[in-house]
Write a protein that holds these residues in place. Sequence first.
Motif, PDB file in Angstrom:
ATOM      1  N   THR A 114       0.829  -1.206   0.000  1.00  0.00           N
ATOM      2  CA  THR A 114       0.000   0.000   0.000  1.00  0.00           C
ATOM      3  C   THR A 114       0.863   1.256   0.000  1.00  0.00           C
ATOM      4  OG1 THR A 114      -1.800  -1.126   1.156  1.00  0.00           O
ATOM      5  CG2 THR A 114      -1.769   1.267   1.285  1.00  0.00           C
ATOM      6  N   MET A 138       2.213   1.952  -3.600  1.00  0.00           N
ATOM      7  CA  MET A 138       1.200   2.462  -4.513  1.00  0.00           C
ATOM      8  C   MET A 138       0.744   3.859  -4.116  1.00  0.00           C
ATOM      9  SD  MET A 138      -2.390   0.673  -5.689  1.00  0.00           S
ATOM     10  CE  MET A 138      -3.017   0.556  -4.019  1.00  0.00           C
ATOM     11  N   ARG A 167       0.926  -7.478  -7.913  1.00  0.00           N
ATOM     12  CA  ARG A 167       2.070  -6.572  -7.854  1.00  0.00           C
ATOM     13  C   ARG A 167       3.131  -6.885  -8.899  1.00  0.00           C
ATOM     14  NH1 ARG A 167       4.601  -5.815  -2.068  1.00  0.00           N
ATOM     15  NH2 ARG A 167       5.412  -3.928  -3.097  1.00  0.00           N
ATOM     16  N   SER A 201      -7.633   3.157   0.050  1.00  0.00           N
ATOM     17  CA  SER A 201      -7.511   2.582  -1.291  1.00  0.00           C
ATOM     18  C   SER A 201      -8.076   1.171  -1.354  1.00  0.00           C
ATOM     19  CB  SER A 201      -6.036   2.573  -1.717  1.00  0.00           C
ATOM     20  OG  SER A 201      -5.245   1.894  -0.762  1.00  0.00           O
ATOM     21  N   GLU A 237      -7.446  -1.556  -4.356  1.00  0.00           N
ATOM     22  CA  GLU A 237      -6.731  -2.787  -4.014  1.00  0.00           C
ATOM     23  C   GLU A 237      -7.582  -4.015  -4.325  1.00  0.00           C
ATOM     24  OE1 GLU A 237      -5.167  -2.807  -0.097  1.00  0.00           O
ATOM     25  OE2 GLU A 237      -3.830  -1.104  -0.432  1.00  0.00           O
ATOM     26  N   THR A 238      -8.876  -3.911  -4.137  1.00  0.00           N
ATOM     27  CA  THR A 238      -9.760  -5.034  -4.444  1.00  0.00           C
ATOM     28  C   THR A 238      -9.839  -5.289  -5.940  1.00  0.00           C
ATOM     29  OG1 THR A 238     -11.092  -4.565  -2.472  1.00  0.00           O
ATOM     30  CG2 THR A 238     -12.090  -5.938  -4.174  1.00  0.00           C
ATOM     31  N   SER A 244      -6.513  -6.638  -7.193  1.00  0.00           N
ATOM     32  CA  SER A 244      -5.974  -7.752  -6.387  1.00  0.00           C
ATOM     33  C   SER A 244      -4.632  -7.360  -5.781  1.00  0.00           C
ATOM     34  CB  SER A 244      -5.824  -9.013  -7.251  1.00  0.00           C
ATOM     35  OG  SER A 244      -7.067  -9.444  -7.743  1.00  0.00           O
ATOM     36  N   TRP A 245      -4.577  -6.170  -5.255  1.00  0.00           N
ATOM     37  CA  TRP A 245      -3.336  -5.634  -4.697  1.00  0.00           C
ATOM     38  C   TRP A 245      -3.217  -6.070  -3.243  1.00  0.00           C
ATOM     39  CZ3 TRP A 245       0.228  -3.424  -7.666  1.00  0.00           C
ATOM     40  CH2 TRP A 245       1.307  -2.783  -7.047  1.00  0.00           C
ATOM     41  N   GLY A 302      -2.438  -5.271  -0.331  1.00  0.00           N
ATOM     42  CA  GLY A 302      -2.109  -4.205   0.595  1.00  0.00           C
ATOM     43  C   GLY A 302      -2.963  -4.249   1.845  1.00  0.00           C
ATOM     44  N   ASN A 314      -6.891  -4.336   1.291  1.00  0.00           N
ATOM     45  CA  ASN A 314      -7.382  -5.675   0.948  1.00  0.00           C
ATOM     46  C   ASN A 314      -7.358  -6.579   2.175  1.00  0.00           C
ATOM     47  OD1 ASN A 314      -8.306  -7.748  -0.641  1.00  0.00           O
ATOM     48  ND2 ASN A 314      -6.726  -7.547  -2.180  1.00  0.00           N
TER      49      ASN A 314
END
Length: 327
Positions: free
Chosen positions: A90, A93, A159, A268, A272-273, A276-277, A279, A282
């Motif tokens: 996170t 980004m 990522r 965020s 992120e969802t 599919s990040w 962080g 999520n």
Amino acid sequence: MVTVLVTFLGLLAITFVIGRVVPIDPVLAVVGDRASRETYEAARLAMGLDDPMLVQFARYVADVAQGDLGRSVSTGRPVAEDLARVFPATLEMATLGILIGVLVGVPMGVIAAARQGSWIDQVIRVLALAGYAIPAFWLGLVGLVVFYAHFRLVGGPGRIDIFMDGMVPSRTGLLLIDSLIAGDLRAFRSAWSHVVLPATILGFFSLAYIARMTRSFMLEQLGQEYITTARVKGAPERVIIWRHAFRPIRVQLITVIGLSYASLLEGSVMIETVFSWPGIGNYLTTALLNADMNAVLGATLVIGAVFIAINKGSDLLYRLLDPRART
């Protein structure tokens, strides 16, 4: 320093109260709903939930001071380890997002104020309004469809490319930096292609807020008498805008940028969802869906600590830019 400690203690008190008032039984989360009454009572006693609230709070503060945020029911690992793993994603980004927001949003706001009422001002105001109106998840999905699925200009969700996952030694948790440290330019290009789209989308929402506030601050300064005096004296418009009008608003912009950065670090979740990040947003969402209160409270505590740290950093920058704040 005392103010920071008191604020953090208040944050601990809030998270502690939240953990006690939510309609989720922490004992059932550990032993399961099919455990016997004896097992349930033994677990409750072992967790110290029969102790007075002040004793429980003191124990909670002591555990946090030692870096113990409990164990996640979802992952089976200590929450501190989970957060140390997901927070750098996170941070990476959000940092790129705020850089885009500042480098683009501040000049946009200044130009809009300097050209008030012109077509440039109208375009910038529409873009700023769009940053408030467009849902983050919709813009993320459109970005994936256009720039990933159709034009193949950026990487997809995640990522890094899946066949490179785990190949870069983790030094900082920031893939871009870790890949450069390892000298793996291929991994760097892959990580960059994956982060550039979500970071740009976050930057768009950030620059919308920053540009709007910058324009407002600049209009206030451009209406001051000293600006009129500078123009009467024949000072170049560029000097009037960037030296005389922009300098006084730097302190105000620090607050705006700090708040925007903090909101990117904790807000965020949708981006992120969609991407599919892996962080903290999520992680927090997954913990909420699984009623994993240790993970939820741990993530909330980290987010609150980030806000405190950014506010403290803003205060330090105030003193550097404004000598009056040092007294």
